[in-house]
Design an enzyme around this catalytic site. Structure first.
Site, PDB file in Angstrom:
ATOM      1  N   GLY A  53       7.913  12.657  14.917  1.00 44.22           N
ATOM      2  CA  GLY A  53       7.316  12.944  16.211  1.00 44.22           C
ATOM      3  C   GLY A  53       6.001  13.692  16.090  1.00 44.22           C
ATOM      4  O   GLY A  53       5.167  13.677  16.991  1.00 44.22           O
ATOM      5  N   ASN A  54       5.796  14.382  14.950  1.00 43.58           N
ATOM      6  CA  ASN A  54       4.522  15.056  14.690  1.00 43.58           C
ATOM      7  C   ASN A  54       3.425  14.057  14.329  1.00 43.58           C
ATOM      8  O   ASN A  54       2.232  14.378  14.394  1.00 43.58           O
ATOM      9  CB  ASN A  54       4.652  16.051  13.533  1.00 43.58           C
ATOM     10  CG  ASN A  54       5.046  17.442  13.983  1.00 43.58           C
ATOM     11  OD1 ASN A  54       6.080  17.967  13.582  1.00 43.58           O
ATOM     12  ND2 ASN A  54       4.225  18.050  14.826  1.00 43.58           N
ATOM     13  N   SER A  55       3.830  12.866  13.919  1.00 44.63           N
ATOM     14  CA  SER A  55       2.859  11.860  13.496  1.00 44.63           C
ATOM     15  C   SER A  55       1.795  11.625  14.563  1.00 44.63           C
ATOM     16  O   SER A  55       2.116  11.385  15.728  1.00 44.63           O
ATOM     17  CB  SER A  55       3.563  10.531  13.202  1.00 44.63           C
ATOM     18  OG  SER A  55       4.358  10.627  12.056  1.00 44.63           O
ATOM     19  N   VAL A 113      -6.873   2.935  -8.374  1.00 46.23           N
ATOM     20  CA  VAL A 113      -7.405   3.986  -9.241  1.00 46.23           C
ATOM     21  C   VAL A 113      -6.629   5.284  -9.074  1.00 46.23           C
ATOM     22  O   VAL A 113      -5.862   5.460  -8.126  1.00 46.23           O
ATOM     23  CB  VAL A 113      -8.901   4.233  -8.933  1.00 46.23           C
ATOM     24  CG1 VAL A 113      -9.732   3.002  -9.233  1.00 46.23           C
ATOM     25  CG2 VAL A 113      -9.083   4.658  -7.476  1.00 46.23           C
ATOM     26  N   LEU A 157     -13.105  -3.197  -3.442  1.00 47.22           N
ATOM     27  CA  LEU A 157     -13.401  -3.523  -4.835  1.00 47.22           C
ATOM     28  C   LEU A 157     -12.319  -4.393  -5.454  1.00 47.22           C
ATOM     29  O   LEU A 157     -12.588  -5.222  -6.320  1.00 47.22           O
ATOM     30  CB  LEU A 157     -13.543  -2.246  -5.666  1.00 47.22           C
ATOM     31  CG  LEU A 157     -14.767  -1.363  -5.418  1.00 47.22           C
ATOM     32  CD1 LEU A 157     -14.645  -0.079  -6.239  1.00 47.22           C
ATOM     33  CD2 LEU A 157     -16.037  -2.105  -5.784  1.00 47.22           C
ATOM     34  N   GLY A 158     -11.075  -4.174  -5.029  1.00 45.96           N
ATOM     35  CA  GLY A 158      -9.964  -4.894  -5.647  1.00 45.96           C
ATOM     36  C   GLY A 158      -9.453  -4.175  -6.883  1.00 45.96           C
ATOM     37  O   GLY A 158      -9.142  -4.813  -7.895  1.00 45.96           O
ATOM     38  N   VAL A 159      -9.356  -2.834  -6.789  1.00 45.68           N
ATOM     39  CA  VAL A 159      -8.825  -2.038  -7.904  1.00 45.68           C
ATOM     40  C   VAL A 159      -7.871  -0.984  -7.352  1.00 45.68           C
ATOM     41  O   VAL A 159      -7.942  -0.621  -6.175  1.00 45.68           O
ATOM     42  CB  VAL A 159      -9.940  -1.332  -8.710  1.00 45.68           C
ATOM     43  CG1 VAL A 159     -10.841  -2.342  -9.392  1.00 45.68           C
ATOM     44  CG2 VAL A 159     -10.748  -0.390  -7.817  1.00 45.68           C
ATOM     45  N   HIS A 204       1.269   3.685  12.998  1.00 44.38           N
ATOM     46  CA  HIS A 204       2.714   3.445  13.000  1.00 44.38           C
ATOM     47  C   HIS A 204       3.401   4.005  14.250  1.00 44.38           C
ATOM     48  O   HIS A 204       4.521   3.620  14.575  1.00 44.38           O
ATOM     49  CB  HIS A 204       3.364   3.984  11.719  1.00 44.38           C
ATOM     50  CG  HIS A 204       3.534   5.479  11.662  1.00 44.38           C
ATOM     51  ND1 HIS A 204       2.697   6.307  10.947  1.00 44.38           N
ATOM     52  CD2 HIS A 204       4.457   6.288  12.226  1.00 44.38           C
ATOM     53  CE1 HIS A 204       3.098   7.555  11.063  1.00 44.38           C
ATOM     54  NE2 HIS A 204       4.172   7.578  11.834  1.00 44.38           N
ATOM     55  N   ASP A 227      -3.699   3.825   8.712  1.00 41.19           N
ATOM     56  CA  ASP A 227      -2.649   4.313   9.603  1.00 41.19           C
ATOM     57  C   ASP A 227      -3.236   5.092  10.779  1.00 41.19           C
ATOM     58  O   ASP A 227      -2.699   6.133  11.166  1.00 41.19           O
ATOM     59  CB  ASP A 227      -1.636   5.177   8.846  1.00 41.19           C
ATOM     60  CG  ASP A 227      -0.367   5.421   9.667  1.00 41.19           C
ATOM     61  OD1 ASP A 227      -0.052   4.585  10.533  1.00 41.19           O
ATOM     62  OD2 ASP A 227       0.289   6.459   9.446  1.00 41.19           O
TER      63      ASP A 227
END
Length: 430
Positions: free
Chosen positions: A272-274, A336, A332-334, A167, A197
């Site tokens: 800004g820390n990102s 959890v 997997l399409g889950v 981002h 990310d």
């Protein structure tokens, strides 16, 4: 002085001390400097009342050491710096191992401006493709859009590689980095992945003076001391260091519709820390700072809740980005949730057996997805994947990231009172 007079004097001095202390505490809510001055004045008042007139009539320098400290007096009222003062600590040494590897990341985007002539033409239905260059003077210029942080972690083939957040560089037309030396140079986007990310940049290796190393995030424990390094609120505050503790080594959050396992810390993390590193006391990067919780769902302000992507997952992702430029992720399409993160109330509401302490509760099965085709149902609890115990989302992710689209994964599942095995053919993430 009589005993009664001495009691009255002590009572008055104590009252003044209490008043000064209260002023200091109240002032502390407004500004730390004022608070310090107030408390310091209180301490001076206390010392004067206990020392009496001897403090002002001393004719030679002396030191009187007691069980709780020492008192030094001087004939001229002067003082000096103690050269034996300790100037470094554990985290200072840790910071020095990464300080020149941390960079500020600048995201530039194009902005366009048009003259009044082009606005006039557009009013009458003419587009920017008019062949009259004088009638249209639409211009595009690069503008600094946002700033973040990053850390240089290796060099190879004349390039220095930097990990940051996706981002931070999202939508950038051009990316630059500011080195610890203050020099600004161009950077190239090697690869990026919105799901995790994470992104990797490269610079000319001749500018690299230090690289950071990654530590084992799976060895983290709650209460462990860490520091966050980066550029909060932009490069003006580059190389800012904040310290905190690990609140949770493995917290599951949903980001952009995807589940992430993150490290929760109370080290101050701001805009800004990102992309900057979360560092342990050995000077190793054990996470990449990604986000913070600033307010609750009810709008209440929240402090001390920052999150970082664990280093073990970071390394897996950035190695693939350097190799392929993107991530083709089997799934997997889950959706959890780790059982040990759910309290007894939620477990009861979801019908989870109280005897189950570990595993991943299946909260949602994507219709038509890989798990759905294999027969998995909402309410199942995944205990193992390919024979390996899975107690958190990060462990399941790491198992899946080492598989390819089309590979089959064997899942041990608790369904009600029965333990069954489901084989899922992994599909590509969408």
């Amino acid at each position: 002085m009589t005993e009664e007079q001495r009691k009255q004097k002590n009572k008055k001095d104590n009252g003044l001390l209490a008043k000064a202390a209260i002023i200091g505490v109240v002032a502390g809510l407004l500004g730390g400097g004022v608070s310090y001055a107030g408390l310091n004045a209180a301490n001076v008042a206390n010392n004067n009342s206990s020392a009496g007139s001897s403090a002002t009539t001393s004719s030679s320098t002396s030191s009187n050491t007691g069980e709780t400290g020492s008192v030094t007096s001087s004939s001229k009222g002067t003082t000096s710096v103690n050269k034996s003062t300790t100037s470094s600590g554990t985290m200072t040494a840790a910071y020095k191992k990464v300080q020149n590897a941390v960079v500020s990341v600048l995201n530039y985007k194009y902005t366009s401006s048009s003259s009044s002539n082009s606005d006039l033409y557009s009013m009458f239905g003419y587009g920017d493709d008019s062949d009259s260059s004088s009638s249209s003077s639409s211009k595009k210029s690069l503008t600094l859009y946002s700033e973040g942080s990053g850390v240089i972690y290796t060099t190879a083939s004349g390039k220095g590689y930097i990990v940051t957040n996706n981002h931070v560089i999202s939508g950038a037309a051009k990316v630059k980095v500011i080195l610890a030396s203050g020099k600004t140079i161009a950077a190239t986007v090697v690869g990026k992945d919105a799901t995790s990310d994470l992104a990797v940049l490269s610079i000319d290796s001749k500018y690299v003076t230090q690289t950071a190393s990654f530590g084992d995030s799976s060895a983290l424990q709650s209460g462990q001391t860490v520091i966050a390094v980066g550029s909060p609120e932009g490069s003006e505050y580059a190389s800012t260091v904040t310290q905190g503790i690990v609140s949770s080594p493995s917290r599951t959050l949903t980001y952009n519709g995807n589940q992430m396992t993150v490290i929760q810390t109370d080290a101050a993390i701001n805009s800004g820390n990102s992309g900057g590193p979360l560092v342990n006391s050995d000077g190793q990067v054990i996470g990449i700072n990604s986000m913070k919780l600033s307010s609750s769902t009810s709008g209440d302000s929240v402090e001390g809740m920052g999150f970082a992507i664990p280093s073990n997952e970071v390394v897996t992702i950035i190695n693939q980005l350097v190799k392929n430029g993107k991530i083709t992720r089997p799934q997997l399409g889950v959706m959890v949730a780790a059982l040990d993160e759910l309290n007894s109330y939620y477990k009861k509401q979801m019908g989870i057996s109280s005897s189950l302490k570990k595993g991943l509760y299946v909260a949602k099965v994507t219709k038509g997805g890989a798990a759905d085709k294999a027969g998995m149902k909402k309410g199942d609890v995944i205990l193992k994947a390919d024979g390996k115990t899975v107690n958190d989302v990060a462990t399941l992710h790491n198992i899946l990231y080492n598989r390819k689209v089309g590979d089959k994964v064997s899942l041990t599942v608790q369904r009600g009172s029965k333990t069954i095995t489901i084989t899922v053919a992994l599909e590509a993430s969408k």
